[in-house]
Design a protein around this motif. Structure first.
Motif: not given
Length: 126
Positions: A62-82
């Motif tokens: 559960v902790v892995t899922a929550v942390f990875m969702i937060v980090v992944s969404v934050l990484a996908l929002i600005p779309e800086t690099t491929t």
């Protein structure tokens, strides 16, 4: 499977020179997942019997899922690099597999709450 996706996500974040929290969180989750893999491979869960390891594994999922969702969404929002976008996608996939892992362990606990079935002889019941 979850650990491979998390390590891939961390590697892509490192290659993209993403912000440090992305790398730290994915590194922490990879380490925690690796800990449980080593624990179960070497059967240390039977050696340290004072803890209920399946419940800790569910909490870790559960902790892995929550942390990875937060980090992944934050990484996908600005779309800086491929590489950052790919790291976010692999992180979301890791969170989906982590949720599935926790659900499967929970179902296994519901079906077998008292441990493995031990066949006993009829004369032992008296």
């Amino acid at each position: 499977c979850v650990s491979a996706l998390v390590v891939t996500s961390m590697t892509l974040f490192i290659l993209a020179q993403a912000p440090e929290p992305y790398i730290v969180v994915t590194g922490f989750e990879a380490t925690a997942t690796l800990f449980f893999i080593v624990l179960y491979i070497f059967r240390l869960d039977q050696f340290i019997s004072c803890l209920f390891w399946p419940l800790l594994d569910i909490i870790n999922s559960v902790v892995t899922a929550v942390f990875m969702i937060v980090v992944s969404v934050l990484a996908l929002i600005p779309e800086t690099t491929t590489y950052t976008v790919l790291g976010g996608v692999f992180g979301l996939a890791a969170s989906v597999f982590s949720i599935a892992d926790g659900a499967l362990i929970y179902r296994k606990l519901l079906f077998n709450p008292s441990g493995p079935y031990q066949k006993t002889d009829a004369h032992d019941k008296l």
